[in-house]
Design a protein around this motif. Structure first.
Motif, PDB file in Angstrom:
ATOM      1  N   GLY A   1      68.449  46.185  94.332  1.00 11.56           N
ATOM      2  CA  GLY A   1      67.225  45.937  93.554  1.00 11.56           C
ATOM      3  C   GLY A   1      66.609  47.082  93.479  1.00 11.56           C
ATOM      4  N   PRO A   2      65.470  47.015  93.031  1.00 13.86           N
ATOM      5  CA  PRO A   2      64.465  45.665  92.942  1.00 13.86           C
ATOM      6  C   PRO A   2      64.724  45.210  91.432  1.00 13.86           C
ATOM      7  CG  PRO A   2      63.019  47.264  93.021  1.00 13.86           C
ATOM      8  CD  PRO A   2      64.257  48.169  93.119  1.00 13.86           C
ATOM      9  N   GLY A   3      65.054  45.913  90.701  1.00 12.39           N
ATOM     10  CA  GLY A   3      65.104  45.661  89.424  1.00 12.39           C
ATOM     11  C   GLY A   3      66.611  45.576  88.741  1.00 12.39           C
ATOM     12  N   VAL A   4      66.665  44.831  87.602  1.00 15.52           N
ATOM     13  CA  VAL A   4      67.929  44.769  86.978  1.00 15.52           C
ATOM     14  C   VAL A   4      67.844  45.293  85.424  1.00 15.52           C
ATOM     15  CG1 VAL A   4      68.789  42.842  88.536  1.00 15.52           C
ATOM     16  CG2 VAL A   4      67.754  42.279  86.038  1.00 15.52           C
ATOM     17  N   GLY A   5      69.073  45.395  84.845  1.00 18.90           N
ATOM     18  CA  GLY A   5      69.186  46.040  83.494  1.00 18.90           C
ATOM     19  C   GLY A   5      69.693  44.978  82.657  1.00 18.90           C
ATOM     20  N   VAL A   6      69.619  45.089  81.356  1.00 18.72           N
ATOM     21  CA  VAL A   6      70.148  44.363  80.276  1.00 18.72           C
ATOM     22  C   VAL A   6      70.745  45.419  79.236  1.00 18.72           C
ATOM     23  CG1 VAL A   6      68.040  43.999  79.263  1.00 18.72           C
ATOM     24  CG2 VAL A   6      69.809  42.559  78.588  1.00 18.72           C
ATOM     25  N   ILE A   7      71.789  44.877  78.724  1.00 15.80           N
ATOM     26  CA  ILE A   7      72.442  45.453  77.534  1.00 15.80           C
ATOM     27  C   ILE A   7      72.629  44.606  76.505  1.00 15.80           C
ATOM     28  CG2 ILE A   7      74.736  45.403  78.689  1.00 15.80           C
ATOM     29  CD1 ILE A   7      75.451  47.915  77.058  1.00 15.80           C
ATOM     30  N   GLY A   8      72.277  44.600  75.223  1.00 12.34           N
ATOM     31  CA  GLY A   8      72.499  43.647  74.189  1.00 12.34           C
ATOM     32  C   GLY A   8      72.710  44.274  72.844  1.00 12.34           C
ATOM     33  N   SER A   9      73.557  43.875  71.901  1.00  7.90           N
ATOM     34  CA  SER A   9      73.992  44.040  70.907  1.00  7.90           C
ATOM     35  C   SER A   9      73.478  42.969  69.735  1.00  7.90           C
ATOM     36  CB  SER A   9      75.739  44.270  70.670  1.00  7.90           C
ATOM     37  OG  SER A   9      76.065  45.140  71.492  1.00  7.90           O
ATOM     38  N   SER A  10      73.061  43.793  68.537  1.00  8.30           N
ATOM     39  CA  SER A  10      72.535  42.753  67.461  1.00  8.30           C
ATOM     40  C   SER A  10      71.569  42.013  67.756  1.00  8.30           C
ATOM     41  CB  SER A  10      74.081  42.200  67.083  1.00  8.30           C
ATOM     42  OG  SER A  10      73.692  41.814  65.553  1.00  8.30           O
ATOM     43  N   LYS A  11      71.655  40.587  67.858  1.00 13.17           N
ATOM     44  CA  LYS A  11      70.789  39.671  68.252  1.00 13.17           C
ATOM     45  C   LYS A  11      70.566  39.783  69.693  1.00 13.17           C
ATOM     46  CE  LYS A  11      67.909  36.228  68.604  1.00 13.17           C
ATOM     47  NZ  LYS A  11      66.677  36.310  68.156  1.00 13.17           N
ATOM     48  N   GLY A  12      71.631  39.948  70.403  1.00  9.89           N
ATOM     49  CA  GLY A  12      71.265  40.346  71.809  1.00  9.89           C
ATOM     50  C   GLY A  12      70.527  41.619  72.114  1.00  9.89           C
ATOM     51  N   ALA A  13      70.321  42.439  71.078  1.00 12.33           N
ATOM     52  CA  ALA A  13      69.334  43.520  71.427  1.00 12.33           C
ATOM     53  C   ALA A  13      67.682  43.225  71.156  1.00 12.33           C
ATOM     54  CB  ALA A  13      69.830  44.845  70.402  1.00 12.33           C
ATOM     55  N   ASP A  14      67.575  42.531  70.203  1.00 12.74           N
ATOM     56  CA  ASP A  14      66.238  42.069  70.271  1.00 12.74           C
ATOM     57  C   ASP A  14      65.836  41.117  71.472  1.00 12.74           C
ATOM     58  OD1 ASP A  14      65.855  39.131  69.437  1.00 12.74           O
ATOM     59  OD2 ASP A  14      67.072  39.803  67.294  1.00 12.74           O
ATOM     60  N   LEU A  15      66.901  40.454  72.025  1.00 12.16           N
ATOM     61  CA  LEU A  15      66.635  39.450  73.213  1.00 12.16           C
ATOM     62  C   LEU A  15      66.438  40.482  74.303  1.00 12.16           C
ATOM     63  CD1 LEU A  15      69.393  36.649  72.577  1.00 12.16           C
ATOM     64  CD2 LEU A  15      66.713  36.388  72.578  1.00 12.16           C
ATOM     65  N   ALA A  16      67.060  41.705  74.431  1.00 16.75           N
ATOM     66  CA  ALA A  16      66.978  42.491  75.455  1.00 16.75           C
ATOM     67  C   ALA A  16      65.568  43.243  75.519  1.00 16.75           C
ATOM     68  CB  ALA A  16      68.117  43.626  75.366  1.00 16.75           C
ATOM     69  N   LEU A  17      65.099  43.536  73.964  1.00 20.36           N
ATOM     70  CA  LEU A  17      63.691  44.114  74.248  1.00 20.36           C
ATOM     71  C   LEU A  17      62.752  43.023  74.673  1.00 20.36           C
ATOM     72  CD1 LEU A  17      63.834  45.899  70.808  1.00 20.36           C
ATOM     73  CD2 LEU A  17      63.671  46.849  72.885  1.00 20.36           C
TER      74      LEU A  17
END
Length: 446
Positions: free
Chosen positions: A260-276
């Protein structure tokens, strides 16, 4: 349907693939003086290969072919045409392909240009279902002469099978079914702790885990998180609750193997705006990689507590049917600046954002959306962003050596939709961005 089965049976017999779904059988040993060397024989799926042929006649024309039979019994193949040098050798690091599926000096061209064989349904993704317990087998063969992709080339002069793995030894896989969460978590070998990353794909739905497994092989605890079209999750994109993704963040953050303390996210296409949206509203998310995304919430409503962000819609009147029968939907997504309520308020994000875009993206104008997001951040005095923008790259920017796909069959239309990109430039973008994505995540999670 019967004729297709007969074609498959004939091709199966020709390849000697009876009795094996995961690999070919019945290949002859290298014949006579010709030697084909592919190194390494066993490698991770994102690693480069060295392909060399020796023992040919000076200036002999030859064809290199690669073939993969997936676990779903779908045949992928590629071909490059070469001319041996004066010593009867060729090396794909230096020798140009003069025809076939690609041209020029492209060391990984045989993998980059793998595509469904002519007897298969076109536009399919090369999928590996069992990521831990078996490799993807690739058979590389060299033939005399320059043969076309639909021409029977005769017996190979030499052949070699290689193994492409998505996991290193010791990777631990857990199928996640806890609370409302569904998915797969991949944990590197060793004591850890390791940086934690949530992996999201786009509107194809279901569980797509190959990238998460590769990330685990590179030292991340990676959670491949489906959000519709999987098990008992909602069937279609009819609206999402950010609480589901928050639950995933909290689960990963508390995992004993996650640093920790934080985590990351990787998203593609629709997953990218969810990541934002995740890095904007969830402070536990400190790093977000947004590949081919939009700066607005797309397709359906996003709910979080008492907040609602409308989904940016589509105007199908702007869809174009190309002469090939492929749909071009690149101009169908509404402009976020016209529907400002859908724009994600990125200025609230305290973490760091990496935008990865292809300048020939034909799903939507992801370069423009990234630039608009950066303008918004700059307007609010933010400098917590980086941009990787690739000329000639299309929409589906995936880990290196993933074959180029010009189009995909759309889940809703049932017809092929243009993804964009120029094959070699797109694959070079995949090669370049993968290490930079990992470096970005490590720099903000370690």
């Amino acid at each position: 349907m019967l004729s297709l089965r007969l074609l498959r049976a004939g091709r199966a017999a020709m390849l000697g693939r009876a009795g094996s779904r995961a690999c070919f059988s019945g290949d002859s040993e290298p014949r006579g003086r010709v030697h084909l060397t592919v190194k390494p024989v066993r490698s991770l799926a994102d690693e480069l290969l060295s392909i060399r042929v020796a023992g040919l006649s000076p200036r002999e024309p030859v064809t290199l072919r690669a073939q993969v039979l997936t676990e779903q019994d779908i045949l992928f193949e590629s071909a490059g045409q070469f001319v041996a040098d004066e010593q009867g050798c060729l090396d794909t690091d230096r020798s140009p392909s003069v025809g076939g599926k690609y041209r020029g000096v492209v060391p990984m061209g045989l993998l980059w240009s793998l595509a469904p064989a002519s007897i298969e349904e076109p536009y399919q993704r090369l999928n590996k279902l069992h990521l831990i317990d078996s490799p993807l087998y690739v058979d590389v063969r060299v033939y005399h002469g320059h043969s076309g992709s639909d021409t029977l080339p005769g017996p190979p002069l030499a052949t070699q099978r290689i193994e492409r793995w998505y996991s290193i030894p010791g990777i631990r896989h857990i199928r996640l079914r806890e609370g409302s969460l569904r998915g797969s978590i991949y944990i590197p070998p060793g004591d850890g702790p390791f940086p934690g990353v949530i992996d999201l794909f786009g509107d194809d739905g279901g569980l797509i885990a190959f990238r998460a497994c590769l990330l685990a092989s590179r030292g991340f605890v990676a959670l491949a998180l489906p959000y519709f079209g999987f098990e008992d999750l909602q069937v279609a994109m009819t609206g999402f609750n950010l609480e589901y993704f928050e639950e995933a963040v909290n689960y990963l953050q508390k995992h004993p193997k996650v640093k920790g303390p934080g985590v990351g996210v990787i998203g593609s296409s629709k997953g990218a705006d969810l990541a934002l949206s995740m890095i904007t509203f969830l402070p536990q998310v400190v790093a977000s990689v947004c590949i081919s995304g939009c700066n607005a919430n797309t397709a359906c409503e996003l709910h979080y507590k008492d907040m609602l962000i409308p989904g940016l819609g589509y105007n199908l009147n702007h869809m174009v049917v190309l002469d090939s029968g492929i749909l071009d939907i690149s101009n169908t997504l509404d402009n976020p600046n016209t529907y400002k309520d859908s724009i994600i308020p990125l200025e609230q994000a305290e973490g760091h954002i990496l935008f990865v875009v292809g300048e020939d993206d034909k799903i939507w104008n992801s370069k423009y959306f990234a630039e608009e997001a950066i303008k918004r951040l700059q307007k609010h005095g933010k400098d917590n962003y980086e941009l990787l923008s690739y000329p000639g790259a299309g929409h589906c920017i995936e880990p290196p050596c993933s074959p180029f796909r010009y189009a995909k069959v759309d889940r809703l239309f049932g017809l092929p939709v243009l993804l964009g990109g120029k094959a070699m430039k797109h694959c070079q973008a995949q090669q370049d961005s993968w290490q930079k994505i990992q470096d970005f995540l490590r720099s903000h999670l370690c």
